[in-house]
Design a protein around this motif. Structure first.
Motif, mmCIF file in Angstrom:
data_model
loop_
_atom_site.group_PDB
_atom_site.id
_atom_site.type_symbol
_atom_site.label_atom_id
_atom_site.label_comp_id
_atom_site.label_asym_id
_atom_site.label_seq_id
_atom_site.Cartn_x
_atom_site.Cartn_y
_atom_site.Cartn_z
ATOM 1 N N MET A 144 -41.582 -6.634 7.526
ATOM 2 C CA MET A 144 -41.422 -7.678 8.535
ATOM 3 C C MET A 144 -42.640 -8.596 8.526
ATOM 4 N N SER A 202 -31.422 -10.724 13.989
ATOM 5 C CA SER A 202 -32.681 -10.538 13.265
ATOM 6 C C SER A 202 -33.862 -11.089 14.051
ATOM 7 N N ARG A 203 -33.574 -11.949 15.016
ATOM 8 C CA ARG A 203 -34.618 -12.456 15.910
ATOM 9 C C ARG A 203 -33.966 -12.853 17.222
ATOM 10 N N ASP A 241 -43.666 -13.806 17.063
ATOM 11 C CA ASP A 241 -43.482 -14.244 15.676
ATOM 12 C C ASP A 241 -43.313 -15.751 15.534
ATOM 13 N N ALA A 294 -30.295 -5.975 18.918
ATOM 14 C CA ALA A 294 -30.572 -5.310 17.636
ATOM 15 C C ALA A 294 -29.328 -4.579 17.151
ATOM 16 N N ASP A 347 -28.058 -14.957 8.510
ATOM 17 C CA ASP A 347 -29.038 -14.343 9.410
ATOM 18 C C ASP A 347 -28.758 -14.840 10.827
ATOM 19 N N HIS A 402 -40.053 -5.343 17.516
ATOM 20 C CA HIS A 402 -40.584 -5.028 16.190
ATOM 21 C C HIS A 402 -40.214 -3.620 15.741
ATOM 22 N N LYS A 403 -40.095 -2.696 16.691
ATOM 23 C CA LYS A 403 -39.650 -1.340 16.338
ATOM 24 C C LYS A 403 -38.227 -1.350 15.796
ATOM 25 N N HIS A 404 -37.470 -2.356 16.192
ATOM 26 C CA HIS A 404 -36.082 -2.491 15.726
ATOM 27 C C HIS A 404 -35.959 -3.553 14.633
ATOM 28 N N ASP A 405 -37.096 -3.946 14.024
ATOM 29 C CA ASP A 405 -37.101 -4.960 12.965
ATOM 30 C C ASP A 405 -36.490 -6.286 13.413
ATOM 31 N N ARG A 452 -45.485 -11.166 9.849
ATOM 32 C CA ARG A 452 -46.264 -11.324 11.071
ATOM 33 C C ARG A 452 -46.970 -12.674 11.081
#
Length: 749
Positions: free
Chosen positions: A1, A137-138, A235, A132, A113, A158-161, A3
């Motif tokens: 991922m 994806s975001r 992000d 998620a 996406d 972030h833990k779930h991408d 950053r």
């Protein structure tokens, strides 16, 4: 991922996108002329989009397409057609609001996406997990969140991408995004369809606090909060403004680009944000981010503040000084404009010229040379089989032009189609010509294979309801529990948006009254979301209704049956499929924003309930800010933690047309504004009863304003009689509910 700190810029038209790209945006978000939530922007044609993709990618700038409106049932075929085109572009992502899009894209267009729009009102942990699970994806976090809340949700994302976006500059809505119906209710232009008429910027009769624009917030600027946003590991820093012009976009993006670069290089911020004041603004606030919701967030003027700021900066007092200040501002703007014009004058989204040259002789392959631009790229291709002597039909320019006609017209204009190097009376199997064409398409598409068009099968139509729909009702106070004795209907109990931490008041209500079905509100932030989850864990109800996707996700995890409430604004069959297949949802309210024709073809999944509210106060907007500071006034300088739990103020605001709206604050709730009319819709029962399993009536006192409370016992009795076909009951209800409308059902979206 990744950053990296992405700077995400708005692009309402081609020139604004050029400005964003040349100013250093890492990504732009833009919309086509359909399916996007800024239809007042110029927006793009599909050819424009392809040109923008070529231009932006040349500058390492990504492009996200806004498809961020609720989708109507009849629009699904057009959306599928568009998605089939988008999968064969180099688009970097689509921004969506409609829940049906998640299932549709995940099943049929997985290469796209998905980004969750701000219209999805994402503000708690469960919602992050919900999105998620759906495949986002975001996600764009609600503008109302503070830095601590943003940091917590970003860490979970972030833990779930999943990446997070935060708006850092531009207009602020007074209402929670995705939960504002003021434009839809008042003038029939829904913000959920990109037609917001900005009622929050309207002039009203002067309030007791002395304001004519009591709902008008200053613009958002997190310019000096960059270190905290970086620390929160956000992000993407997102700039609002798709209805703004190129000059505005360039100025703001350029300022932020230099600011970010300075911080990355030195750890220090630029002290000067003056350029941000030289373009349209309503003055600036960062109070949402700071969690300091003061009266200073408001400004009693929705128009451009840049001139006023210039006057203040020049300390201009006299007429001459003010004139000079204005003149100086215009000169500075012109200077920026000239700088922009110089930088973009060679940027073009025009299609590239393409030369197509065929050659070949007997017993040699058919050769194809593709030349892009002025020898920018040259591709040399050839068939596997060799050319042979022609029989009845020979290979000539006419045949090749027919076979290769429009094969590359998305990105290229034919500058030349030359077959002079091809000998006469030669032949080749048509299969070989088709394979050569496919090679050419692949080469020009940067070796990315073409995705064949997908046909999305029609959803199964299950038998309609042959029984009379049942009735359900909503209460919000224990004093109304006697209504349970009048009916066998489902009785929902409305929970507030705020709870005292560790207080079991509502847990005890449900434990004492197991017949009550918990009804969760649309917005639950921080400790209030955690308390709502604790209630689920302590009560373990058989069923709930949730207007909040975070609570819905927790119910799904716990195996609790749940129904999607009306504020999830469900408008099409694929949204129902998403809820059923992804989260085992048992039923859903159909949106009150859509009309009869837009409802009639919605198909529900098997073993799934459809519900519709036929009587309720009409919510126009809900805010984390306080409406009373600007209306009746409040002695507190800022909203305190206890305000939601203690305040019970109510007032009205009246627009310049003389229409009054109830400003309502229930204990434990957010300040809200309601229409002066109740929603009362008898027509749908006559039109579409077979489509629904349950019709709903809201018997809370929320949004009543100064109106007298109606006899709820009589309302329950008469609504039940009406649903059983008693025409006199309808007349009785009309006599009781003297100010009502079903305009949304008539006009739709």
């Amino acid at each position: 991922m990744t950053r990296k700190i992405e700077l995400l810029a708005p692009g309402g038209d081609v020139e604004a996108i050029k400005a964003a790209v040349i100013a250093g945006a890492n990504a732009v978000y833009c919309g086509l002329d359909t399916f996007n939530a800024r239809n007042r922007a110029s927006n793009l044609s599909f050819d424009d989009l392809n040109g923008i993709l070529r231009l932006a990618h040349k500058y390492d700038c990504e492009v996200f397409l806004t498809l961020n409106v609720v989708i109507l049932e009849q629009e699904i075929p057009a959306m599928v057609k568009l998605l089939n085109k988008l999968v064969n572009t180099s688009l970097n992502g689509i921004i969506v609001q409609d829940l049906g899009m998640f299932n549709l894209v995940k099943k049929h267009f997985p290469s796209l996406d998905i980004h969750a729009s701000t219209q999805l009102t994402t503000h708690n942990e469960g919602q992050v997990e919900f999105l998620a699970k759906l495949g986002a994806s975001r996600l764009n976090l609600s503008r109302e969140l503070n830095l601590t809340e943003i940091k917590t949700l970003t860490a979970l994302a972030h833990k779930h991408d999943v990446l997070t976006e935060v708006f850092v500059h531009g207009s602020l809505c007074i209402a929670f995004s995705g939960q504002c119906y003021s434009s839809s209710v008042s003038v029939g232009n829904s913000g959920n369809r990109g037609r917001c008429s900005q009622a929050c910027r309207d002039e009203y009769e002067i309030t007791n606090a002395g304001n004519r624009f009591p709902l008008n917030l200053k613009d958002n600027s997190a310019y000096f909060d960059l270190p905290e946003l970086v620390d929160a590991q956000v992000d993407s820093l997102k700039i609002e403004g798709r209805i703004k012009g190129a000059h505005y976009v360039y100025t703001v993006v350029d300022s932020w680009r230099k600011h970010i670069d300075k911080f990355v290089e030195t750890g220090k911020l630029l002290a000067d944000d003056s350029n941000l004041y030289r373009v349209f603004n309503r003055d600036f606030t960062n109070s949402f981010l700071k969690g300091n919701l003061t009266k200073d967030m408001f400004i009693d003027n929705p128009r451009d503040h840049s001139v006023q700021h210039a006057v203040q900066q020049y300390n201009a007092i006299s007429v001459v000084e003010i004139k000079e200040a204005r003149k100086g501002l215009h000169a500075e703007r012109n200077e920026i404009g000239e700088e922009l014009a110089e930088k973009v004058k060679y940027l073009s989204i025009a299609k590239q010229p393409l030369k197509v040259q065929f050659s070949g002789e007997l017993n040699q392959p058919l050769r194809l040379v593709l030349t892009v631009g002025d020898n920018d790229k040259v591709y040399q291709l050839a068939t596997e089989e060799l050319l042979s002597q022609a029989g009845k039909q020979s290979l000539d320019q006419a045949l090749l032009e027919k076979r290769f006609k429009n094969f590359a017209n998305r990105d290229y204009d034919y500058a030349e189609f030359d077959c002079s190097g091809l000998a006469d009376n030669l032949s080749l199997p048509l299969k070989q010509i088709s394979e050569l064409k496919n090679q050419a398409i692949l080469a020009l598409n940067n070796s990315v294979p073409h995705v064949p068009a997908v046909e999305v099968p029609a959803l199964l139509k299950h038998p309609r309801n042959t029984n009379k729909p049942s009735m359900s009702l909503l209460i919000a106070d224990e004093k109304d529990l006697n209504l349970c004795d009048l009916t066998e209907s489902d009785v929902y109990f409305k929970l507030p948006e705020s709870f005292k931490t560790g207080n079991n008041k509502y847990i005890d209500i449900f434990l004492r009254n197991p017949r009550l079905i918990p009804w969760f509100p649309a917005v639950l932030i921080g400790k209030d979301y955690l308390e709502a989850v604790r209630l689920l864990e302590e009560v373990r109800p058989a069923r709930i209704v949730s207007n909040n996707t975070g609570v819905a996700f927790k119910a799904y995890q716990m195996g609790i049956e749940w129904i999607a409430g009306p504020f999830l604004n469900t408008t099409n069959s694929h949204a129902l499929v998403t809820l059923k297949e992804e989260l085992n949802c048992a039923g859903a309210f159909i949106s009150n924003e859509i009309n009869r024709m837009q409802i009639r073809n919605i198909t529900k999944p098997d073993n799934f309930k459809l519900l519709y509210s036929i009587y309720h106060p009409i919510l126009m907007m809900t805010s984390r800010q306080c409406f009373f500071q600007q209306t009746v006034g409040c002695n507190k300088p800022a909203i305190e933690d206890g305000c939601m739990l203690k305040c019970t103020k109510a007032t009205t605001i009246t627009n310049v047309k003389g229409v009054s709206f109830a400003v309502d604050k229930q204990k434990g709730g957010y300040p809200s504004i309601y229409n002066h009319e109740q929603f009362l819709n008898f027509d749908i029962v006559n039109d579409l009863a077979g489509q629904f399993d349950e019709f709903f009536i809201d018997l809370t006192n929320i949004g009543a304003g100064s109106k007298a409370e109606l006899d709820k016992t009589v309302l329950v009795t008469q609504f039940e009689a009406f649903l059983q076909g008693n025409e006199q009951a309808q007349q009785q209800l009309n006599d009781m509910v003297t100010v009502s409308t079903n305009a949304q059902y008539s006009q739709g979206l």
